[in-house]
Design a protein around this motif. Structure first.
Motif, PDB file in Angstrom:
ATOM      1  N   LEU A 366       0.863  -1.189   0.000  1.00  0.00           N
ATOM      2  CA  LEU A 366       0.000   0.000   0.000  1.00  0.00           C
ATOM      3  C   LEU A 366       0.896   1.235   0.000  1.00  0.00           C
ATOM      4  CD1 LEU A 366      -2.753  -1.083   2.560  1.00  0.00           C
ATOM      5  CD2 LEU A 366      -2.758  -1.313   0.059  1.00  0.00           C
ATOM      6  N   GLU A 367       0.896   1.947  -1.104  1.00  0.00           N
ATOM      7  CA  GLU A 367       1.812   3.069  -1.261  1.00  0.00           C
ATOM      8  C   GLU A 367       1.413   4.271  -0.416  1.00  0.00           C
ATOM      9  OE1 GLU A 367       2.088   3.759  -5.501  1.00  0.00           O
ATOM     10  OE2 GLU A 367       2.110   1.594  -5.866  1.00  0.00           O
ATOM     11  N   ASP A 368       0.132   4.454  -0.183  1.00  0.00           N
ATOM     12  CA  ASP A 368      -0.400   5.513   0.679  1.00  0.00           C
ATOM     13  C   ASP A 368      -1.453   4.853   1.557  1.00  0.00           C
ATOM     14  OD1 ASP A 368      -1.732   7.615   1.888  1.00  0.00           O
ATOM     15  OD2 ASP A 368      -1.724   8.886   0.100  1.00  0.00           O
ATOM     16  N   PRO A 369      -1.058   4.273   2.698  1.00  0.00           N
ATOM     17  CA  PRO A 369      -1.993   3.485   3.501  1.00  0.00           C
ATOM     18  C   PRO A 369      -3.240   4.242   3.929  1.00  0.00           C
ATOM     19  CG  PRO A 369       0.263   3.050   4.188  1.00  0.00           C
ATOM     20  CD  PRO A 369       0.319   4.201   3.226  1.00  0.00           C
ATOM     21  N   ASP A 370      -3.106   5.515   4.251  1.00  0.00           N
ATOM     22  CA  ASP A 370      -4.283   6.275   4.670  1.00  0.00           C
ATOM     23  C   ASP A 370      -5.300   6.400   3.526  1.00  0.00           C
ATOM     24  OD1 ASP A 370      -3.479   6.700   7.301  1.00  0.00           O
ATOM     25  OD2 ASP A 370      -2.330   8.487   6.766  1.00  0.00           O
ATOM     26  N   LEU A 371      -4.810   6.669   2.324  1.00  0.00           N
ATOM     27  CA  LEU A 371      -5.704   6.728   1.170  1.00  0.00           C
ATOM     28  C   LEU A 371      -6.344   5.367   0.923  1.00  0.00           C
ATOM     29  CD1 LEU A 371      -6.872   8.143  -1.357  1.00  0.00           C
ATOM     30  CD2 LEU A 371      -4.805   7.409  -2.576  1.00  0.00           C
ATOM     31  N   ALA A 372      -5.529   4.322   0.994  1.00  0.00           N
ATOM     32  CA  ALA A 372      -6.036   2.978   0.721  1.00  0.00           C
ATOM     33  C   ALA A 372      -7.138   2.590   1.695  1.00  0.00           C
ATOM     34  CB  ALA A 372      -4.892   1.969   0.777  1.00  0.00           C
ATOM     35  N   VAL A 373      -6.949   2.854   2.969  1.00  0.00           N
ATOM     36  CA  VAL A 373      -7.956   2.446   3.950  1.00  0.00           C
ATOM     37  C   VAL A 373      -9.218   3.297   3.807  1.00  0.00           C
ATOM     38  CG1 VAL A 373      -7.285   3.919   5.925  1.00  0.00           C
ATOM     39  CG2 VAL A 373      -8.239   1.658   6.328  1.00  0.00           C
ATOM     40  N   ALA A 374      -9.062   4.568   3.475  1.00  0.00           N
ATOM     41  CA  ALA A 374     -10.242   5.409   3.273  1.00  0.00           C
ATOM     42  C   ALA A 374     -11.063   4.906   2.083  1.00  0.00           C
ATOM     43  CB  ALA A 374      -9.829   6.867   3.067  1.00  0.00           C
ATOM     44  N   ARG A 375     -10.382   4.559   1.004  1.00  0.00           N
ATOM     45  CA  ARG A 375     -11.100   4.059  -0.172  1.00  0.00           C
ATOM     46  C   ARG A 375     -11.753   2.703   0.116  1.00  0.00           C
ATOM     47  NH1 ARG A 375      -8.040   5.864  -5.788  1.00  0.00           N
ATOM     48  NH2 ARG A 375      -8.635   8.059  -5.564  1.00  0.00           N
ATOM     49  N   TRP A 376     -11.025   1.826   0.776  1.00  0.00           N
ATOM     50  CA  TRP A 376     -11.573   0.501   1.094  1.00  0.00           C
ATOM     51  C   TRP A 376     -12.764   0.617   2.034  1.00  0.00           C
ATOM     52  CZ3 TRP A 376     -12.716  -4.158   0.068  1.00  0.00           C
ATOM     53  CH2 TRP A 376     -12.936  -5.123   1.039  1.00  0.00           C
ATOM     54  N   HIS A 377     -12.649   1.413   3.048  1.00  0.00           N
ATOM     55  CA  HIS A 377     -13.764   1.578   3.983  1.00  0.00           C
ATOM     56  C   HIS A 377     -14.963   2.216   3.295  1.00  0.00           C
ATOM     57  CE1 HIS A 377     -11.133   1.306   7.886  1.00  0.00           C
ATOM     58  NE2 HIS A 377     -11.237   0.166   7.223  1.00  0.00           N
ATOM     59  N   GLY A 378     -14.702   3.109   2.349  1.00  0.00           N
ATOM     60  CA  GLY A 378     -15.807   3.677   1.588  1.00  0.00           C
ATOM     61  C   GLY A 378     -16.524   2.624   0.759  1.00  0.00           C
ATOM     62  N   LEU A 379     -15.761   1.694   0.172  1.00  0.00           N
ATOM     63  CA  LEU A 379     -16.372   0.609  -0.598  1.00  0.00           C
ATOM     64  C   LEU A 379     -17.199  -0.300   0.304  1.00  0.00           C
ATOM     65  CD1 LEU A 379     -16.566  -0.752  -3.394  1.00  0.00           C
ATOM     66  CD2 LEU A 379     -14.530  -2.085  -2.775  1.00  0.00           C
ATOM     67  N   LEU A 380     -16.666  -0.588   1.499  1.00  0.00           N
ATOM     68  CA  LEU A 380     -17.435  -1.389   2.449  1.00  0.00           C
ATOM     69  C   LEU A 380     -18.711  -0.665   2.869  1.00  0.00           C
ATOM     70  CD1 LEU A 380     -14.679  -2.829   4.828  1.00  0.00           C
ATOM     71  CD2 LEU A 380     -15.961  -4.067   3.076  1.00  0.00           C
ATOM     72  N   ALA A 381     -18.590   0.625   3.134  1.00  0.00           N
ATOM     73  CA  ALA A 381     -19.760   1.393   3.558  1.00  0.00           C
ATOM     74  C   ALA A 381     -20.834   1.403   2.481  1.00  0.00           C
ATOM     75  CB  ALA A 381     -19.349   2.825   3.916  1.00  0.00           C
ATOM     76  N   LEU A 382     -20.405   1.522   1.222  1.00  0.00           N
ATOM     77  CA  LEU A 382     -21.343   1.500   0.115  1.00  0.00           C
ATOM     78  C   LEU A 382     -22.119   0.182   0.078  1.00  0.00           C
ATOM     79  CD1 LEU A 382     -22.322   3.083  -2.403  1.00  0.00           C
ATOM     80  CD2 LEU A 382     -20.554   1.876  -3.707  1.00  0.00           C
ATOM     81  N   ALA A 383     -21.457  -0.897   0.522  1.00  0.00           N
ATOM     82  CA  ALA A 383     -22.093  -2.213   0.558  1.00  0.00           C
ATOM     83  C   ALA A 383     -22.883  -2.451   1.841  1.00  0.00           C
ATOM     84  CB  ALA A 383     -21.038  -3.295   0.389  1.00  0.00           C
ATOM     85  N   GLY A 384     -22.933  -1.447   2.706  1.00  0.00           N
ATOM     86  CA  GLY A 384     -23.700  -1.575   3.945  1.00  0.00           C
ATOM     87  C   GLY A 384     -22.949  -2.204   5.086  1.00  0.00           C
ATOM     88  N   VAL A 385     -21.619  -2.247   4.985  1.00  0.00           N
ATOM     89  CA  VAL A 385     -20.797  -2.847   6.042  1.00  0.00           C
ATOM     90  C   VAL A 385     -20.308  -1.749   6.978  1.00  0.00           C
ATOM     91  CG1 VAL A 385     -18.708  -4.174   6.539  1.00  0.00           C
ATOM     92  CG2 VAL A 385     -20.068  -4.706   4.496  1.00  0.00           C
ATOM     93  N   SER A 386     -20.565  -1.900   8.265  1.00  0.00           N
ATOM     94  CA  SER A 386     -20.103  -0.923   9.249  1.00  0.00           C
ATOM     95  C   SER A 386     -18.599  -1.013   9.387  1.00  0.00           C
ATOM     96  CB  SER A 386     -20.758  -1.186  10.606  1.00  0.00           C
ATOM     97  OG  SER A 386     -20.229  -0.311  11.580  1.00  0.00           O
ATOM     98  N   VAL A 387     -17.937   0.150   9.352  1.00  0.00           N
ATOM     99  CA  VAL A 387     -16.482   0.159   9.431  1.00  0.00           C
ATOM    100  C   VAL A 387     -15.981   0.751  10.745  1.00  0.00           C
ATOM    101  CG1 VAL A 387     -16.125   0.173   6.951  1.00  0.00           C
ATOM    102  CG2 VAL A 387     -16.406   2.328   8.155  1.00  0.00           C
ATOM    103  N   GLY A 388     -16.877   1.042  11.676  1.00  0.00           N
ATOM    104  CA  GLY A 388     -16.453   1.432  13.007  1.00  0.00           C
ATOM    105  C   GLY A 388     -16.229   2.919  13.172  1.00  0.00           C
ATOM    106  N   PRO A 389     -16.219   3.382  14.416  1.00  0.00           N
ATOM    107  CA  PRO A 389     -16.160   4.821  14.704  1.00  0.00           C
ATOM    108  C   PRO A 389     -14.844   5.476  14.333  1.00  0.00           C
ATOM    109  CG  PRO A 389     -15.978   3.530  16.721  1.00  0.00           C
ATOM    110  CD  PRO A 389     -16.357   2.563  15.641  1.00  0.00           C
ATOM    111  N   ALA A 390     -13.746   4.713  14.319  1.00  0.00           N
ATOM    112  CA  ALA A 390     -12.453   5.344  14.054  1.00  0.00           C
ATOM    113  C   ALA A 390     -12.416   5.977  12.668  1.00  0.00           C
ATOM    114  CB  ALA A 390     -11.330   4.312  14.172  1.00  0.00           C
ATOM    115  N   TRP A 391     -13.106   5.359  11.723  1.00  0.00           N
ATOM    116  CA  TRP A 391     -13.082   5.887  10.365  1.00  0.00           C
ATOM    117  C   TRP A 391     -14.206   6.874  10.113  1.00  0.00           C
ATOM    118  CZ3 TRP A 391     -16.480   5.105   6.095  1.00  0.00           C
ATOM    119  CH2 TRP A 391     -15.992   5.617   4.902  1.00  0.00           C
ATOM    120  N   THR A 392     -15.340   6.712  10.794  1.00  0.00           N
ATOM    121  CA  THR A 392     -16.499   7.544  10.480  1.00  0.00           C
ATOM    122  C   THR A 392     -16.362   8.968  10.998  1.00  0.00           C
ATOM    123  OG1 THR A 392     -17.614   6.774  12.488  1.00  0.00           O
ATOM    124  CG2 THR A 392     -18.074   5.591  10.449  1.00  0.00           C
TER     125      THR A 392
END
Length: 407
Positions: A366-392
């Motif tokens: 992961l070349e930019d881990p913060d970007l990667a996790v934000a994008r991944w969590h956004g994809l999970l959120a779009l699918a209705g998966v809770s990603v927890g308070p740390a990201w929200t």
């Protein structure tokens, strides 16, 4: 740093610590310790009609920027290959435009460029041997016109039409004779494309290898090498030991590339790999390390942790690996959306992609881990998966229970 939320097959979630990105050093120019090409994918235009069956609508700026990313790490680019979705969404008009544009960019920056030539200009699934030769030569001329090394790809048309090894030999002899510069051959196994089962005239790999050796021996210096993608390291080593003259073995084995690129009995494989498009900084650093005092050990130390990620990306059905390459490109900021031509981004499940990002995190891909996790969590959120308070709390959209995603 935010934890990484992971999604299991049963729908449960867990978290893993997000690793900081390793620091890698770019080389001053193309790598010389091994001759290495990364097989690159194409980036679709986000607003384009890249639905199944539609002609590819390509984001040329992002597609070419990704190639500059690979060249900046000293890797060559193998373009218009399977990774670029030949026979899986990339139509022939777009393929020819890709060859033209990528070759021009390569020459502008002094980067290496090889491009696939195939028979997919033939609209019908069936063709005569003469038609197959004609299609190959037409694309060969296009590659040479733009100054690219030609990779003579395994042809579905030839696999259907050939009655045995002699037909393969006759077709390849005519195509190679038509080339102005040495070409690279291409042996793609059924794991990547079931339509190529029994290529070179036999389902027995040793028997097919005999045909390959004869084709290459007859061609002499007009064949620079062969890319072998059977996911069979022993078969590659066996054929490598029989290659005539100065012909190179370019490993296309995304499971065993560390061992195959290491020195063994005075021989090694070079590489033409889709996996290296996903891990360019790591691959480059490992190859640069070959010049150190303990070069082979250092090469293995840097590159070996990436094998688990590559095996995940290329797991069966292996031909869907391109989804993992595009997914990692998106996570690393090389394209604006996780989309693919032909709608092929839907070929892998969220749990499969979850394991992909977990392994990418572990091996430092992961070349930019913060970007990667934000994008991944956004994809999970779009699918209705809770990603927890740390990201929200400010990094992106929030999941609102029972009512989808809100800004």
């Amino acid at each position: 740093m935010t934890d990484l939320t992971l999604l299991a097959q049963d729908g449960t979630t867990s978290t893993a610590p997000l690793r900081a990105a390793p620091s890698w050093t770019r080389p001053d120019g193309p790598l010389t310790q091994r001759l290495v090409y990364a097989a690159a994918h194409v980036v679709p235009r986000t607003a384009g009609d890249n639905t199944p069956g539609a002609p590819a609508d390509i984001d040329w700026d992002a597609t070419l920027a990704f190639r500059h990313h690979l060249w900046s790490w000293g890797l060559g680019v193998a373009d218009a290959m399977d990774t670029a979705q030949r026979n899986a969404g990339l139509d022939t008009a777009s393929m020819r435009e890709l060859v033209r544009r990528s070759s021009a960019e390569a020459h502008a920056v002094g980067g290496r460029i090889a491009v696939g030539v195939n028979t997919d200009d033939i609209a019908s699934e069936t063709a005569t041997l003469d038609e197959i030769v004609g299609a190959y030569v037409s694309q060969l001329r296009h590659a040479e016109e733009h100054g690219a090394v030609a990779v003579v790809m395994a042809s579905r048309h030839l696999a259907r039409a050939a009655q045995g090894s002699d037909d393969y030999r006759r077709v390849y002899e005519r195509v190679i004779e038509a080339a102005s510069e040495p070409v690279v051959l291409h042996w793609l196994g059924a794991a990547f494309d079931p339509a190529l089962d029994g290529y070179f005239g036999s389902t027995s790999v040793p028997t097919a290898a005999d045909t390959v050796v004869r084709i290459m021996a007859d061609a002499g210096e007009r064949v620079a090498g062969i890319k072998m993608s059977l996911l069979d390291a022993d078969a590659e080593v066996a054929l490598r030991s029989r290659l005539p003259g100065a012909a190179r073995m370019f490993t296309g084995d995304d499971f065993h590339y560390v061992d195959l690129m290491s020195e063994r009995d005075g021989r090694h494989s070079d590489a033409l790999l889709g996996a290296f498009a996903a891990i360019a900084p790591i691959a480059s650093s490992a190859i640069q390390a070959l010049t150190s005092g303990d070069g082979d050990a250092q090469f293995r130390r840097v590159l070996a942790p990436t094998v688990a990620l590559s095996r995940q990306v290329f797991e069966a059905p292996t031909w869907h690996y391109k989804s993992g390459i595009a997914f990692l490109s998106w996570l690393n900021g090389h394209q604006p959306a996780f989309t693919m031509v032909g709608g092929m981004h839907a070929a892998r499940s969220l749990p499969q992609l979850s394991e992909t990002i977990r392994l990418a995190n572990e091996c430092g891909a992961l070349e930019d881990p913060d970007l990667a996790v934000a994008r991944w969590h956004g994809l999970l959120a779009l699918a209705g998966v809770s990603v927890g308070p740390a990201w929200t709390n400010g990094a992106g959209p929030r999941v609102r229970s029972g009512s989808g995603v809100v800004a």
